[in-house]
Design a protein around this motif. Structure first.
Motif, PDB file in Angstrom:
ATOM      1  N   ASN A 364      47.081  43.471  40.002  1.00  0.00           N
ATOM      2  CA  ASN A 364      45.851  44.047  40.074  1.00  0.00           C
ATOM      3  C   ASN A 364      44.676  42.979  39.534  1.00  0.00           C
ATOM      4  O   ASN A 364      44.703  42.593  38.451  1.00  0.00           O
ATOM      5  N   GLY A 365      43.616  42.859  40.364  1.00  0.00           N
ATOM      6  CA  GLY A 365      42.680  41.966  39.761  1.00  0.00           C
ATOM      7  C   GLY A 365      42.651  40.501  39.745  1.00  0.00           C
ATOM      8  O   GLY A 365      42.029  39.685  39.175  1.00  0.00           O
ATOM      9  N   THR A 366      43.726  40.000  40.667  1.00  0.00           N
ATOM     10  CA  THR A 366      43.991  38.557  40.575  1.00  0.00           C
ATOM     11  C   THR A 366      43.142  37.710  41.744  1.00  0.00           C
ATOM     12  O   THR A 366      43.539  36.392  41.985  1.00  0.00           O
ATOM     13  N   GLY A 367      42.411  38.399  42.497  1.00  0.00           N
ATOM     14  CA  GLY A 367      41.546  37.943  43.768  1.00  0.00           C
ATOM     15  C   GLY A 367      42.304  37.919  45.093  1.00  0.00           C
ATOM     16  O   GLY A 367      41.672  37.382  45.951  1.00  0.00           O
ATOM     17  N   LYS A 368      43.309  38.887  45.297  1.00  0.00           N
ATOM     18  CA  LYS A 368      43.719  38.968  46.562  1.00  0.00           C
ATOM     19  C   LYS A 368      42.802  39.395  47.632  1.00  0.00           C
ATOM     20  O   LYS A 368      42.607  38.735  48.573  1.00  0.00           O
ATOM     21  N   THR A 369      42.062  40.461  47.321  1.00  0.00           N
ATOM     22  CA  THR A 369      41.110  40.970  48.423  1.00  0.00           C
ATOM     23  C   THR A 369      40.020  39.950  48.741  1.00  0.00           C
ATOM     24  O   THR A 369      39.669  39.827  49.562  1.00  0.00           O
ATOM     25  N   THR A 370      39.543  39.410  47.538  1.00  0.00           N
ATOM     26  CA  THR A 370      38.591  38.268  47.601  1.00  0.00           C
ATOM     27  C   THR A 370      38.795  37.172  48.810  1.00  0.00           C
ATOM     28  O   THR A 370      38.187  36.948  49.471  1.00  0.00           O
ATOM     29  N   LEU A 371      40.168  37.029  48.612  1.00  0.00           N
ATOM     30  CA  LEU A 371      40.646  36.001  49.484  1.00  0.00           C
ATOM     31  C   LEU A 371      40.773  36.230  50.818  1.00  0.00           C
ATOM     32  O   LEU A 371      40.177  35.633  51.731  1.00  0.00           O
ATOM     33  N   LEU A 372      41.248  37.557  51.078  1.00  0.00           N
ATOM     34  CA  LEU A 372      41.350  38.053  52.565  1.00  0.00           C
ATOM     35  C   LEU A 372      40.172  38.122  53.274  1.00  0.00           C
ATOM     36  O   LEU A 372      39.872  37.962  54.381  1.00  0.00           O
ATOM     37  N   ARG A 373      39.085  38.614  52.209  1.00  0.00           N
ATOM     38  CA  ARG A 373      37.764  38.859  52.802  1.00  0.00           C
ATOM     39  C   ARG A 373      37.233  37.656  53.118  1.00  0.00           C
ATOM     40  O   ARG A 373      36.528  37.484  54.345  1.00  0.00           O
TER      41      ARG A 373
END
Length: 579
Positions: A364-373
């Motif tokens: 959690n909190g390692t940037g996965k969603t930021t990258l996908l977005r």
């Protein structure tokens, strides 16, 4: 003991429960399961605050019974300076301060009797929570969840998954008579999910947990409470045994239903013949025979098997694609970096081919969603999207892709459908039928919103799908339907997921985030990594074999080959013994 007896409740647009009954007894760890939108969260609300609801039936809860609660939607207060230890120990510290305050007051007061009573009450409350040694107890829980290193960290600096675990610990250490948790597993990474499993299994009190997580269901509970189609059934035992029992019942009921249908059809033929005879023979006996046969037919129809728990409608998820691309690179990420308060990803590079199915894995909190977005928005200098690509996005923040103020019908008209009839026909295969299509999206459950997102993704006919936690909130039937849809899809998928089964069952390989960078990992290596922390050897393969036999049984039932189905059940039973 908590006892619900013949409880009925409905909203104006939907009946939720019809004479449901169940009990929760001391030391039972109950999984509360059921398809999305069946009313699980509402029933929890009724248990916690019955005065707010007008329902029929009885709810027997001792007035002194204490109920703890962990919500599925937990908000982290970034303004608080409280440390993790202080947050968990809040109630203990309050009682200690109260006792010290009473002692100080007794030193100067002339009327000591009421103060002695307050003092005794506070001591008993602290003792009931094991307060004599609460620091040691908290340390034990933190160690169990592998969070001792965060003891003195500010709560505001925790990841969402860590905060959820801290909430669970706090409620458990308050020692309520019944602890209710509503989807506590949502969005937890692999390590935190394993920690949640340990916390649940270490808890000595009564638990009622709403969850669709197959890992927790298979490893944490000794009772199932299943809500479906306004009815509830209880099962004392593990989830895997419950599913096996359901399948056995399904075979028995379908065999009976086929025999009954044949009897109904034979009787219908006789009725039709009697009606033909009655047109040219008006004897009273002929009329009486016809009426008797019609009444018999009505009785047959009335006793036809109705099985709400074995006839659950699985959504028909079909991830469509309009422009298949063969042997092409669809997404290129080159020297990508991302920061949010601090550096999350640094100098990341990878590429996705047109038929790759890839899971992005990381804590959690390692940037996965930021990258996908950033891939979806396609305006980052380090990301290049092939010109022939059409992208569709499913967000874990459902409000990003759904307008809560829309009805379901309006949402799909906005998405490009031409008529309401076209929308009704399309969304019915996803389980949205009748008046629910006129409901505001804001009123839907989390699972229903994710199914709605999947329906929109599929309707887009995109050839690259970006799926951020697509199985979150989904019931197990829909999770399995999604796995099948992913398997059949002909385009590329980049999926963030913390669900072991979805990754192992549907992905070609994983991109794992460690130390602010991404490395490619084969599915075989990923399995080995997961086994080392979570499963017995060959567990996931055994699960896959079990699922394959279950599919064979379903096909045998479709062909009404009951002998084959019963033979396969024996094979399935042997597989279950190994799990």
């Amino acid at each position: 003991m908590i006892k619900v007896d013949k409880l009925s409740f409905s909203f104006p647009q939907k009946e939720l429960y019809n004479n449901v009954s169940f009990t929760i007894e001391e030391a039972q760890h109950c999984a509360f399961i059921g398809t999305s939108g069946s009313g699980k969260s509402t029933l929890i609300d009724i248990l916690m605050d019955p005065e707010r609801y007008l329902y029929d039936g009885k709810l027997e809860i001792d007035p002194d019974c204490t109920i703890g609660y962990v919500s599925q939607f937990s908000e982290l207060d970034k303004t608080k300076e409280t440390t993790v230890f202080e947050y968990i120990a809040e109630r203990f510290i309050q009682l200690e301060n109260e006792i010290q305050s009473i002692c100080a007051e007794m030193e100067t007061s002339s009327d000591i009797e009421p103060l002695l009573e307050k003092y005794q009450f506070a001591l008993e409350a602290l003792d009931a929570m094991g307060g004599d040694d609460y620091e040691s107890i908290i340390h034990k829980q933190l160690n169990l969840a592998n969070l001792m290193k965060r003891r003195d960290t500010k709560v505001a600096d925790l990841s969402g998954g860590e905060f959820k675990l801290i909430q669970v610990m706090k409620e458990m250490l308050n020692r309520p008579d019944l602890l209710i948790m509503d989807e506590p597993d949502v969005f937890l990474d692999f390590e935190n999910l394993n920690a949640l499993k340990k916390l649940i299994n270490s808890h000595k009190g009564m638990l009622l947990v709403v969850t669709h997580n197959r890992y927790l269901l298979n490893h944490c509970f000794n009772k199932m409470i299943h809500l479906e189609n306004t009815e509830i059934q209880e099962f004392d035992g593990r989830y895997i045994e419950y599913n096996f029992s359901l399948l056995q019942t399904k075979i028995e009921l379908q065999e009976i239903a086929v025999a009954e249908q044949e009897e109904i059809e034979r009787n219908e033929t006789i009725i039709n013949n009697l009606r033909v005879i009655a047109t040219y023979n008006s004897e009273a006996s002929r009329g009486r025979a016809l009426k008797a046969r019609v009444r018999f037919q009505e009785r047959l129809e009335a006793r036809r098997i109705k099985a709400p728990f074995v006839a659950i409608k699985q959504p028909n998820i079909s991830l469509g694609i309009e422009n298949e691309m063969e042997d092409a690179t669809v997404v290129t990420v080159n020297h990508y970096s991302a920061a949010f308060d601090e550096l999350l990803l640094d100098n990341v590079s990878f590429e996705i081919k047109s038929t790759d199915k890839v899971a992005i894995i990381g804590a959690n909190g390692t940037g996965k969603t930021t990258l996908l977005r950033d891939i979806f928005n396609n305006n980052h200098p380090s990301i290049e999207i092939n010109a022939d690509v059409k992208v569709a996005y499913l967000s874990q923040m459902q409000g990003e892709m759904l307008n809560d103020s829309n009805t379901i019908l309006e949402e799909f008209i906005d998405a490009g459908f031409n008529t309401y009839d076209e929308v009704r026909s399309y969304v019915s295969s996803y389980g949205f039928e009748g008046e629910i299509v006129n409901q505001k999206i804001a009123s839907l459950s989390g699972g229903e919103k994710n199914v709605l997102q999947l329906a929109k993704v599929s309707a887009s006919k995109a050839n690259v799908l970006l799926l951020d936690e697509p199985t979150s909130h989904l019931d197990t039937y829909t999770q399995i339907a999604l796995e099948k849809a992913i398997e059949d899809y002909k385009g590329a998928i980049i999926m963030i997921s913390h669900d072991f089964y979805s990754v192992v069952n549907g992905m070609d390989y994983v991109l794992i985030i460690e130390d602010k960078t991404i490395r490619k990992m084969s599915k075989r290596k990923f399995r080995q990594m997961i086994y080392a922390s979570h499963f017995d050897k060959d567990y996931l393969e055994a699960e896959q074999n079990k699922k394959a036999v279950e599919m064979k049984i379903e096909l045998a039932l479709k062909d009404t080959n009951f002998e084959l189905a019963k033979g396969l059940v024996d094979e399935l039973e042997e597989l279950i013994k190994r799990l």
